[in-house]
Design a protein around this motif. Sequence first.
Motif, mmCIF file in Angstrom:
data_model
loop_
_atom_site.group_PDB
_atom_site.id
_atom_site.type_symbol
_atom_site.label_atom_id
_atom_site.label_comp_id
_atom_site.label_asym_id
_atom_site.label_seq_id
_atom_site.Cartn_x
_atom_site.Cartn_y
_atom_site.Cartn_z
ATOM 1 N N LYS A 46 -17.465 2.473 1.342
ATOM 2 C CA LYS A 46 -18.650 1.630 1.380
ATOM 3 C C LYS A 46 -18.438 0.378 0.523
ATOM 4 N N LEU A 47 -19.152 -0.681 0.861
ATOM 5 C CA LEU A 47 -19.099 -1.927 0.102
ATOM 6 C C LEU A 47 -19.439 -1.678 -1.361
ATOM 7 N N LYS A 48 -20.441 -0.833 -1.625
ATOM 8 C CA LYS A 48 -20.839 -0.531 -3.010
ATOM 9 C C LYS A 48 -19.699 0.112 -3.795
ATOM 10 N N THR A 49 -18.844 0.840 -3.106
ATOM 11 C CA THR A 49 -17.705 1.480 -3.769
ATOM 12 C C THR A 49 -16.742 0.425 -4.290
ATOM 13 N N VAL A 50 -16.400 -0.553 -3.437
ATOM 14 C CA VAL A 50 -15.501 -1.639 -3.866
ATOM 15 C C VAL A 50 -16.152 -2.440 -4.984
ATOM 16 N N GLN A 51 -17.435 -2.705 -4.860
ATOM 17 C CA GLN A 51 -18.139 -3.450 -5.908
ATOM 18 C C GLN A 51 -18.082 -2.702 -7.237
ATOM 19 N N ASP A 56 -15.724 -2.524 -12.715
ATOM 20 C CA ASP A 56 -15.262 -1.514 -13.672
ATOM 21 C C ASP A 56 -16.325 -0.477 -14.009
ATOM 22 N N ARG A 57 -17.191 -0.175 -13.039
ATOM 23 C CA ARG A 57 -18.171 0.889 -13.215
ATOM 24 C C ARG A 57 -17.599 2.223 -12.764
ATOM 25 N N THR A 58 -16.685 2.175 -11.789
ATOM 26 C CA THR A 58 -16.019 3.378 -11.291
ATOM 27 C C THR A 58 -14.556 3.040 -11.039
ATOM 28 N N GLU A 59 -13.756 4.067 -10.783
ATOM 29 C CA GLU A 59 -12.338 3.869 -10.478
ATOM 30 C C GLU A 59 -12.014 4.545 -9.151
ATOM 31 N N PRO A 60 -11.087 3.961 -8.400
ATOM 32 C CA PRO A 60 -10.717 4.570 -7.120
ATOM 33 C C PRO A 60 -9.921 5.851 -7.328
#
Length: 132
Positions: A46-51, A56-60
């Motif tokens: 999802k776009l929110k995931t990339v954002q 730097d709120r989450t990591e892949p």
Amino acid sequence: MNVATTISNDTSYYGDEAATLGDRIVAAREAVGYSQKKLASRLGVKLKTVQGWEEDRTEPRANKAQMMSGILGVSLAWLLSGEGEGVLEPTDTTSGSEDIQGILDEIRSLRTDITQATQKLSTVEKRLRARL
């Protein structure tokens, strides 16, 4: 604020010393001319995931980071740590740069396809081993 978003003639394009994972994702994504939406689509997220990654709120996860490095044409080591092959400084465009960009896009696409095929092959091999 991402370090990689400022380009000027007086300063370097990218500052590895202060860059975060999110900054490196932004720098690599912008270097290939992808929007966040296009990168999300290519990765199947999802776009929110990339954002979230870029902010730097989450990591892949590892598999998405590996796919992203292939799509963006940077090494996985550089993407995660800043060491290795990363983005190049922009150069002056010439009349043949569109052809070169098309070729580079095709190479990135092939890398992604190979990565996905490798992951699928691994899954099939595991299923086969489980039945032996």
